[in-house]
Design a protein around this motif. Structure first.
Motif, PDB file in Angstrom:
ATOM      1  N   ARG A   1       0.829  -1.208   0.000  1.00 53.03           N
ATOM      2  CA  ARG A   1       0.000   0.000   0.000  1.00 53.03           C
ATOM      3  C   ARG A   1       0.860   1.253   0.000  1.00 53.03           C
ATOM      4  NH1 ARG A   1      -2.366   1.423   5.597  1.00 53.03           N
ATOM      5  NH2 ARG A   1      -0.196   2.188   5.716  1.00 53.03           N
ATOM      6  N   ASP A   2       1.880   1.288   0.859  1.00 53.57           N
ATOM      7  CA  ASP A   2       2.711   2.490   0.976  1.00 53.57           C
ATOM      8  C   ASP A   2       3.570   2.705  -0.266  1.00 53.57           C
ATOM      9  OD1 ASP A   2       1.641   2.994   3.428  1.00 53.57           O
ATOM     10  OD2 ASP A   2       3.402   2.393   4.593  1.00 53.57           O
ATOM     11  N   MET A   3       4.017   1.618  -0.886  1.00 53.42           N
ATOM     12  CA  MET A   3       4.822   1.795  -2.092  1.00 53.42           C
ATOM     13  C   MET A   3       3.982   2.267  -3.261  1.00 53.42           C
ATOM     14  SD  MET A   3       7.837  -0.994  -2.177  1.00 53.42           S
ATOM     15  CE  MET A   3       8.573   0.033  -3.432  1.00 53.42           C
ATOM     16  N   LEU A   4       2.716   1.892  -3.277  1.00 53.97           N
ATOM     17  CA  LEU A   4       1.819   2.366  -4.338  1.00 53.97           C
ATOM     18  C   LEU A   4       1.398   3.808  -4.131  1.00 53.97           C
ATOM     19  CD1 LEU A   4      -0.500  -0.758  -4.771  1.00 53.97           C
ATOM     20  CD2 LEU A   4       1.296   0.025  -6.331  1.00 53.97           C
ATOM     21  N   ASN A   5       1.555   4.289  -2.885  1.00 55.20           N
ATOM     22  CA  ASN A   5       1.124   5.649  -2.561  1.00 55.20           C
ATOM     23  C   ASN A   5       2.209   6.393  -1.785  1.00 55.20           C
ATOM     24  OD1 ASN A   5      -1.961   5.483  -3.296  1.00 55.20           O
ATOM     25  ND2 ASN A   5      -1.528   3.640  -2.073  1.00 55.20           N
ATOM     26  N   PRO A   6       3.364   6.614  -2.392  1.00 55.76           N
ATOM     27  CA  PRO A   6       4.453   7.281  -1.673  1.00 55.76           C
ATOM     28  C   PRO A   6       4.117   8.738  -1.375  1.00 55.76           C
ATOM     29  CG  PRO A   6       4.989   7.108  -4.000  1.00 55.76           C
ATOM     30  CD  PRO A   6       3.728   6.323  -3.797  1.00 55.76           C
ATOM     31  N   MET A   7       4.709   9.250  -0.309  1.00 52.94           N
ATOM     32  CA  MET A   7       4.521  10.665   0.015  1.00 52.94           C
ATOM     33  C   MET A   7       5.121  11.523  -1.102  1.00 52.94           C
ATOM     34  SD  MET A   7       5.679  10.687   4.000  1.00 52.94           S
ATOM     35  CE  MET A   7       5.725  12.496   3.963  1.00 52.94           C
ATOM     36  N   PRO A   8       4.408  12.560  -1.517  1.00 56.74           N
ATOM     37  CA  PRO A   8       4.949  13.450  -2.557  1.00 56.74           C
ATOM     38  C   PRO A   8       6.283  14.063  -2.122  1.00 56.74           C
ATOM     39  CG  PRO A   8       2.616  13.886  -2.193  1.00 56.74           C
ATOM     40  CD  PRO A   8       3.046  12.949  -1.105  1.00 56.74           C
ATOM     41  N   SER A   9       7.228  14.072  -3.029  1.00 50.82           N
ATOM     42  CA  SER A   9       8.559  14.667  -2.815  1.00 50.82           C
ATOM     43  C   SER A   9       9.326  13.993  -1.681  1.00 50.82           C
ATOM     44  CB  SER A   9       8.431  16.174  -2.529  1.00 50.82           C
ATOM     45  OG  SER A   9       7.772  16.835  -3.593  1.00 50.82           O
ATOM     46  N   SER A  10       9.019  12.727  -1.405  1.00 47.05           N
ATOM     47  CA  SER A  10       9.726  11.999  -0.355  1.00 47.05           C
ATOM     48  C   SER A  10      10.715  11.022  -0.984  1.00 47.05           C
ATOM     49  CB  SER A  10       8.733  11.217   0.508  1.00 47.05           C
ATOM     50  OG  SER A  10       8.241  10.084  -0.210  1.00 47.05           O
ATOM     51  N   PRO A  11      11.679  10.522  -0.202  1.00 47.01           N
ATOM     52  CA  PRO A  11      12.626   9.533  -0.745  1.00 47.01           C
ATOM     53  C   PRO A  11      11.940   8.297  -1.310  1.00 47.01           C
ATOM     54  CG  PRO A  11      13.411  10.378   1.352  1.00 47.01           C
ATOM     55  CD  PRO A  11      12.026  10.905   1.188  1.00 47.01           C
ATOM     56  N   SER A  12      10.752   7.970  -0.797  1.00 46.12           N
ATOM     57  CA  SER A  12      10.047   6.771  -1.261  1.00 46.12           C
ATOM     58  C   SER A  12       9.639   6.850  -2.721  1.00 46.12           C
ATOM     59  CB  SER A  12       8.801   6.529  -0.402  1.00 46.12           C
ATOM     60  OG  SER A  12       9.164   6.070   0.889  1.00 46.12           O
ATOM     61  N   GLU A  13       9.590   8.046  -3.280  1.00 44.31           N
ATOM     62  CA  GLU A  13       9.263   8.170  -4.706  1.00 44.31           C
ATOM     63  C   GLU A  13      10.352   7.556  -5.586  1.00 44.31           C
ATOM     64  OE1 GLU A  13       6.213  11.757  -5.506  1.00 44.31           O
ATOM     65  OE2 GLU A  13       8.321  12.369  -5.362  1.00 44.31           O
ATOM     66  N   HIS A  14      11.502   7.259  -4.986  1.00 37.26           N
ATOM     67  CA  HIS A  14      12.594   6.647  -5.751  1.00 37.26           C
ATOM     68  C   HIS A  14      12.528   5.125  -5.716  1.00 37.26           C
ATOM     69  CE1 HIS A  14      14.871  10.399  -6.487  1.00 37.26           C
ATOM     70  NE2 HIS A  14      14.324  10.776  -5.338  1.00 37.26           N
ATOM     71  N   LEU A  15      11.485   4.572  -5.065  1.00 38.48           N
ATOM     72  CA  LEU A  15      11.273   3.128  -5.059  1.00 38.48           C
ATOM     73  C   LEU A  15      10.155   2.778  -6.023  1.00 38.48           C
ATOM     74  CD1 LEU A  15      11.307   2.495  -1.183  1.00 38.48           C
ATOM     75  CD2 LEU A  15      13.232   2.300  -2.772  1.00 38.48           C
ATOM     76  N   LYS A  16      10.375   1.783  -6.856  1.00 36.84           N
ATOM     77  CA  LYS A  16       9.357   1.346  -7.811  1.00 36.84           C
ATOM     78  C   LYS A  16       9.001  -0.105  -7.531  1.00 36.84           C
ATOM     79  CE  LYS A  16       8.327   0.847 -12.744  1.00 36.84           C
ATOM     80  NZ  LYS A  16       8.853   1.007 -14.128  1.00 36.84           N
ATOM     81  N   LEU A  17       7.741  -0.349  -7.221  1.00 38.36           N
ATOM     82  CA  LEU A  17       7.290  -1.693  -6.893  1.00 38.36           C
ATOM     83  C   LEU A  17       7.123  -2.525  -8.162  1.00 38.36           C
ATOM     84  CD1 LEU A  17       6.348  -3.686  -4.728  1.00 38.36           C
ATOM     85  CD2 LEU A  17       4.049  -2.718  -4.935  1.00 38.36           C
TER      86      LEU A  17
ATOM     87  N   PHE B   1       5.114   2.641   8.948  1.00 40.76           N
ATOM     88  CA  PHE B   1       5.805   1.910   7.889  1.00 40.76           C
ATOM     89  C   PHE B   1       6.258   2.852   6.768  1.00 40.76           C
ATOM     90  CE2 PHE B   1       3.641  -1.672   9.908  1.00 40.76           C
ATOM     91  CZ  PHE B   1       4.666  -2.607   9.935  1.00 40.76           C
ATOM     92  N   MET B   2       5.494   3.909   6.533  1.00 41.32           N
ATOM     93  CA  MET B   2       5.917   4.898   5.540  1.00 41.32           C
ATOM     94  C   MET B   2       7.174   5.630   6.020  1.00 41.32           C
ATOM     95  SD  MET B   2       5.374   6.262   2.560  1.00 41.32           S
ATOM     96  CE  MET B   2       3.650   6.132   2.043  1.00 41.32           C
ATOM     97  N   GLN B   3       7.203   5.972   7.306  1.00 35.56           N
ATOM     98  CA  GLN B   3       8.405   6.607   7.842  1.00 35.56           C
ATOM     99  C   GLN B   3       9.617   5.698   7.681  1.00 35.56           C
ATOM    100  OE1 GLN B   3       8.113   8.534  11.785  1.00 35.56           O
ATOM    101  NE2 GLN B   3       5.884   8.239  11.666  1.00 35.56           N
ATOM    102  N   ASP B   4       9.424   4.423   7.970  1.00 36.47           N
ATOM    103  CA  ASP B   4      10.515   3.458   7.844  1.00 36.47           C
ATOM    104  C   ASP B   4      10.934   3.294   6.390  1.00 36.47           C
ATOM    105  OD1 ASP B   4      12.182   1.245   9.062  1.00 36.47           O
ATOM    106  OD2 ASP B   4      11.013   0.092   7.615  1.00 36.47           O
ATOM    107  N   GLN B   5       9.968   3.264   5.492  1.00 35.91           N
ATOM    108  CA  GLN B   5      10.259   3.146   4.065  1.00 35.91           C
ATOM    109  C   GLN B   5      11.060   4.349   3.576  1.00 35.91           C
ATOM    110  OE1 GLN B   5       7.081   1.684   1.319  1.00 35.91           O
ATOM    111  NE2 GLN B   5       7.248   3.737   0.435  1.00 35.91           N
ATOM    112  N   ASN B   6      10.710   5.536   4.053  1.00 36.18           N
ATOM    113  CA  ASN B   6      11.455   6.739   3.687  1.00 36.18           C
ATOM    114  C   ASN B   6      12.902   6.652   4.160  1.00 36.18           C
ATOM    115  OD1 ASN B   6       9.395   8.101   2.327  1.00 36.18           O
ATOM    116  ND2 ASN B   6       8.640   9.094   4.185  1.00 36.18           N
ATOM    117  N   LEU B   7      13.098   6.106   5.361  1.00 36.42           N
ATOM    118  CA  LEU B   7      14.458   5.972   5.880  1.00 36.42           C
ATOM    119  C   LEU B   7      15.270   4.993   5.033  1.00 36.42           C
ATOM    120  CD1 LEU B   7      16.626   6.530   7.959  1.00 36.42           C
ATOM    121  CD2 LEU B   7      15.539   4.854   9.477  1.00 36.42           C
ATOM    122  N   PHE B   8      14.659   3.890   4.637  1.00 37.47           N
ATOM    123  CA  PHE B   8      15.327   2.928   3.760  1.00 37.47           C
ATOM    124  C   PHE B   8      15.727   3.586   2.448  1.00 37.47           C
ATOM    125  CE2 PHE B   8      14.657  -0.754   0.661  1.00 37.47           C
ATOM    126  CZ  PHE B   8      15.911  -1.303   0.877  1.00 37.47           C
TER     127      PHE B   8
END
Length: 323
Positions: free
Chosen positions: A18-34, A247-254
């Motif tokens: 869920r979090d990878m499909l909906n990353p926070m805008p302008s966050s590091p998670s936008e650099h992950l592609k599921l 989990f989104m916070q953790d994903q951003n840290l990763f």
């Protein structure tokens, strides 16, 4: 972009998708592609995310990272396979169920130049952040952390010092390095009940106690009693929920680690904390397994109108059993 696969589709794995499909805008998670997910079950697609085989996930050049959300006992095998395949790895806590294995896998990640990130969302809650602020700068006299929760399948989750390592992480993060002074375990298997008690000393020789208690009907709860020279904290502080999920916070840290946005000092401190907590968990398990407790078991036999009572004194090498 870092092509990523989620391994294991339980509660945590589903949240990861869920979090990878909906990353926070302008966050590091936008650099992950599921790219997909791996599961032992045949599930087809989930929210238009395709299921792929483990072999394809390991061999694909489009996949650079794996998120391991399997049961605890499977962490070691999956972390090892993806590191050997040259992938970065995020794994839910506990990293593995052995301190020596954790060090081996961390060495492998460093030798291959890959990120090995261990999720510890218990440090990201607003409740904990507030607690850390209230503890900061105070001189500890003594303290207790008591966790209760429902029964666990230890075969899948591991010994309580490992499955409950989030609580141990709190204590190390709050009070620094600890020394195990003793540990005991009581288990009533027929009632699916377990209570582990570990005693520590801080670097300044102050006592801390961690109790991990699980059984049917026990409400998930944490109770603290931290006494300082200035007074005692007997309740966890109230704090509003963060607008960003744990989990989104953790994903951003990763993702920040993958992007090289975390300093070497921060990485080294995190590595020390994670491996130290696993070392302590191993010591607790060893203390419990060294405990030898006499158990009496009475049996009555009848024959020829007479009764004979036999009392057996048993030595159990692992933990105290209540008969």
């Amino acid at each position: 972009m870092f092509g990523t696969v989620v391994v294991g589709i339980g509660i945590a794995g589903s949240v990861r998708i869920r979090d990878m499909l909906n990353p926070m805008p302008s966050s590091p998670s936008e650099h992950l592609k599921l790219f997909g997910f791996v599961s032992r079950r045949t599930l087809g697609n989930i929210n238009e995310v395709k299921q792929i085989s483990l072999k394809d996930a390991l061999g694909s050049e489009e996949i650079q990272a794996a998120i391991i959300s399997t049961d605890n006992k499977s962490h070691e095998e999956n972390v090892r396979m993806f590191l050997e395949a040259g992938k970065h790895v995020l794994v839910e806590y506990p990293m593995v169920l052995s301190a020596s294995t954790a060090r081996e896998l961390w060495d492998m990640a460093e030798q291959k130049g890959k990120i090995l990130h261990v999720e510890h969302i218990e440090l990201l809650t607003e409740e904990y952040k507030q607690l850390k602020k209230e503890v900061a700068g105070k001189e500890l006299v003594k303290g207790t952390l008591h966790f209760t929760g429902g029964a666990l399948d230890e075969e899948r989750s591991g010994f309580p010092a490992f499955s409950g390592i989030a609580r141990l992480t709190w204590l190390v993060d709050l009070f620094g390095d600890l020394t195990v002074t003793s540990a005991t375990r009581e288990e009533q298997k027929e009632k699916s009940y377990s209570r582990m008690t570990a005693h520590f000393q801080t670097a300044s020789k102050k006592p801390l106690t961690w109790i991990e208690e699980r059984g049917p009907g026990l409400r998930r709860d944490k109770k603290i009693n931290f006494c300082f020279k200035s007074g005692c904290l007997e309740n966890l502080p109230e704090a509003p929920r963060s607008a960003v999920g744990l989990f989104m916070q953790d994903q951003n840290l990763f993702a920040k680690k993958l992007l090289g946005q975390v300093s070497r000092e921060e990485l080294a401190a995190e590595k020390w904390r994670i491996l130290r907590c696993l070392d302590l968990a191993e010591e607790i398990r060893q203390h419990c397994e060294r405990l030898i407790t006499p158990i009496t078991s009475c049996h009555t036999f009848s024959g020829n109108g007479e009764q004979l009572m036999v009392v057996l004194f048993l030595i159990h090498p692992v933990y105290t059993l209540q008969l």
